[in-house]
Scaffold this motif. Sequence first.
Motif, PDB file in Angstrom:
ATOM      1  N   ASN A 193      -0.152  -7.237  15.194  1.00  0.00           N
ATOM      2  CA  ASN A 193      -1.372  -7.009  15.960  1.00  0.00           C
ATOM      3  C   ASN A 193      -2.425  -6.468  15.005  1.00  0.00           C
ATOM      4  OD1 ASN A 193      -3.407  -6.322  17.698  1.00  0.00           O
ATOM      5  ND2 ASN A 193      -2.113  -5.207  19.128  1.00  0.00           N
ATOM      6  N   MET A 194      -3.279  -7.359  14.542  1.00  0.00           N
ATOM      7  CA  MET A 194      -4.285  -6.961  13.564  1.00  0.00           C
ATOM      8  C   MET A 194      -5.424  -6.153  14.176  1.00  0.00           C
ATOM      9  SD  MET A 194      -4.317 -10.181  10.964  1.00  0.00           S
ATOM     10  CE  MET A 194      -5.403  -9.315   9.826  1.00  0.00           C
ATOM     11  N   LYS A 195      -5.398  -5.974  15.500  1.00  0.00           N
ATOM     12  CA  LYS A 195      -6.401  -5.115  16.143  1.00  0.00           C
ATOM     13  C   LYS A 195      -6.039  -3.634  15.967  1.00  0.00           C
ATOM     14  CE  LYS A 195      -7.445  -8.580  19.706  1.00  0.00           C
ATOM     15  NZ  LYS A 195      -8.348  -9.334  18.940  1.00  0.00           N
ATOM     16  N   VAL A 196      -4.792  -3.385  15.567  1.00  0.00           N
ATOM     17  CA  VAL A 196      -4.322  -2.031  15.302  1.00  0.00           C
ATOM     18  C   VAL A 196      -4.446  -1.775  13.802  1.00  0.00           C
ATOM     19  CG1 VAL A 196      -2.309  -0.508  15.368  1.00  0.00           C
ATOM     20  CG2 VAL A 196      -2.727  -2.120  17.246  1.00  0.00           C
ATOM     21  N   THR A 197      -5.021  -0.659  13.434  1.00  0.00           N
ATOM     22  CA  THR A 197      -5.223  -0.312  12.034  1.00  0.00           C
ATOM     23  C   THR A 197      -3.888  -0.229  11.302  1.00  0.00           C
ATOM     24  OG1 THR A 197      -7.168   0.959  12.654  1.00  0.00           O
ATOM     25  CG2 THR A 197      -6.252   1.398  10.480  1.00  0.00           C
ATOM     26  N   HIS A 198      -3.857  -0.831  10.114  1.00  0.00           N
ATOM     27  CA  HIS A 198      -2.646  -0.803   9.283  1.00  0.00           C
ATOM     28  C   HIS A 198      -3.061  -0.994   7.824  1.00  0.00           C
ATOM     29  CE1 HIS A 198       1.239  -1.917   7.596  1.00  0.00           C
ATOM     30  NE2 HIS A 198       1.788  -1.438   8.694  1.00  0.00           N
ATOM     31  N   PRO A 199      -2.397  -0.317   6.894  1.00  0.00           N
ATOM     32  CA  PRO A 199      -2.768  -0.447   5.475  1.00  0.00           C
ATOM     33  C   PRO A 199      -2.680  -1.881   4.940  1.00  0.00           C
ATOM     34  CG  PRO A 199      -1.177   1.345   5.774  1.00  0.00           C
ATOM     35  CD  PRO A 199      -1.341   0.680   7.099  1.00  0.00           C
ATOM     36  N   LEU A 200      -1.802  -2.709   5.500  1.00  0.00           N
ATOM     37  CA  LEU A 200      -1.641  -4.069   4.987  1.00  0.00           C
ATOM     38  C   LEU A 200      -2.847  -4.965   5.248  1.00  0.00           C
ATOM     39  CD1 LEU A 200       2.110  -4.801   5.817  1.00  0.00           C
ATOM     40  CD2 LEU A 200       1.081  -4.377   3.572  1.00  0.00           C
ATOM     41  N   TRP A 201      -3.699  -4.593   6.195  1.00  0.00           N
ATOM     42  CA  TRP A 201      -4.897  -5.396   6.449  1.00  0.00           C
ATOM     43  C   TRP A 201      -6.149  -4.531   6.546  1.00  0.00           C
ATOM     44  CZ3 TRP A 201      -0.581  -5.819   9.694  1.00  0.00           C
ATOM     45  CH2 TRP A 201      -0.630  -5.112  10.882  1.00  0.00           C
ATOM     46  N   ALA A 202      -6.130  -3.412   5.845  1.00  0.00           N
ATOM     47  CA  ALA A 202      -7.306  -2.528   5.833  1.00  0.00           C
ATOM     48  C   ALA A 202      -8.463  -3.151   5.062  1.00  0.00           C
ATOM     49  CB  ALA A 202      -6.934  -1.167   5.243  1.00  0.00           C
ATOM     50  N   ASP A 203      -8.158  -3.884   3.998  1.00  0.00           N
ATOM     51  CA  ASP A 203      -9.190  -4.549   3.207  1.00  0.00           C
ATOM     52  C   ASP A 203      -9.634  -5.811   3.951  1.00  0.00           C
ATOM     53  OD1 ASP A 203      -9.487  -6.969   1.015  1.00  0.00           O
ATOM     54  OD2 ASP A 203     -10.473  -5.105   0.370  1.00  0.00           O
ATOM     55  N   LYS A 248      -8.475  -9.187   2.458  1.00  0.00           N
ATOM     56  CA  LYS A 248      -7.037  -9.376   2.650  1.00  0.00           C
ATOM     57  C   LYS A 248      -6.725  -9.653   4.117  1.00  0.00           C
ATOM     58  CE  LYS A 248      -5.404  -6.688  -1.269  1.00  0.00           C
ATOM     59  NZ  LYS A 248      -4.657  -5.513  -1.711  1.00  0.00           N
ATOM     60  N   ALA A 249      -7.459  -9.004   5.001  1.00  0.00           N
ATOM     61  CA  ALA A 249      -7.237  -9.205   6.438  1.00  0.00           C
ATOM     62  C   ALA A 249      -7.535 -10.649   6.837  1.00  0.00           C
ATOM     63  CB  ALA A 249      -8.103  -8.238   7.251  1.00  0.00           C
ATOM     64  N   GLU A 250      -8.605 -11.204   6.312  1.00  0.00           N
ATOM     65  CA  GLU A 250      -8.966 -12.587   6.654  1.00  0.00           C
ATOM     66  C   GLU A 250      -7.915 -13.563   6.130  1.00  0.00           C
ATOM     67  OE1 GLU A 250     -10.554 -15.631   8.507  1.00  0.00           O
ATOM     68  OE2 GLU A 250     -11.161 -13.559   8.804  1.00  0.00           O
ATOM     69  N   ALA A 251      -7.475 -13.345   4.895  1.00  0.00           N
ATOM     70  CA  ALA A 251      -6.435 -14.214   4.329  1.00  0.00           C
ATOM     71  C   ALA A 251      -5.133 -14.087   5.121  1.00  0.00           C
ATOM     72  CB  ALA A 251      -6.209 -13.863   2.858  1.00  0.00           C
ATOM     73  N   LEU A 252      -4.810 -12.872   5.522  1.00  0.00           N
ATOM     74  CA  LEU A 252      -3.592 -12.655   6.310  1.00  0.00           C
ATOM     75  C   LEU A 252      -3.685 -13.353   7.655  1.00  0.00           C
ATOM     76  CD1 LEU A 252      -0.844 -11.346   6.767  1.00  0.00           C
ATOM     77  CD2 LEU A 252      -2.045  -9.274   7.522  1.00  0.00           C
ATOM     78  N   LYS A 253      -4.835 -13.278   8.306  1.00  0.00           N
ATOM     79  CA  LYS A 253      -4.996 -13.938   9.602  1.00  0.00           C
ATOM     80  C   LYS A 253      -4.768 -15.441   9.483  1.00  0.00           C
ATOM     81  CE  LYS A 253      -7.937 -14.630  13.623  1.00  0.00           C
ATOM     82  NZ  LYS A 253      -6.939 -15.544  14.112  1.00  0.00           N
TER      83      LYS A 253
END
Length: 134
Positions: A58-68, A71-76
């Motif tokens: 759930n990328m709507k919840v803050t997490h260090p793995l997608w804080a940047d 990186k978040a866009e690539a992860l999505k």
Amino acid sequence: MSYPQLQTPEEMLAEAKRLLGINQVVVLCGSMRFAADMAEVAITESVFGALVLKPDVNMKVTHPLWADPAKAEALKVRLDGQHRQKIRLADLVIVVGSYIGDSTRAEIEYARELGKPIRFTHPEVDPARAGVES
């Protein structure tokens, strides 16, 4: 001379699942705002024997793995691709929730392109019912 028909990858997958004794594979789709509802559907489907695949991040919840943000866009993008793999593996797609956003709408369209059966927890949100064919 007649040649045997080669199986499609989908037919080979279905046959392999049958030979391996793999239960029906169900994939859950929907907005992560319905994560609790997805968990309940997963429990019910599992109790009735299905193997359940669902979004687990759930990328709507803050997490260090997608804080940047980059990186978040690539992860999505990567997670969307992984979810499409889950849809390809599925015998049934269940759309959870009373709202269909762009990502879920795209997943529904993809599942329909593949000929996957789709069930909605809230049938009234099915884009096809609204006269908008997806």
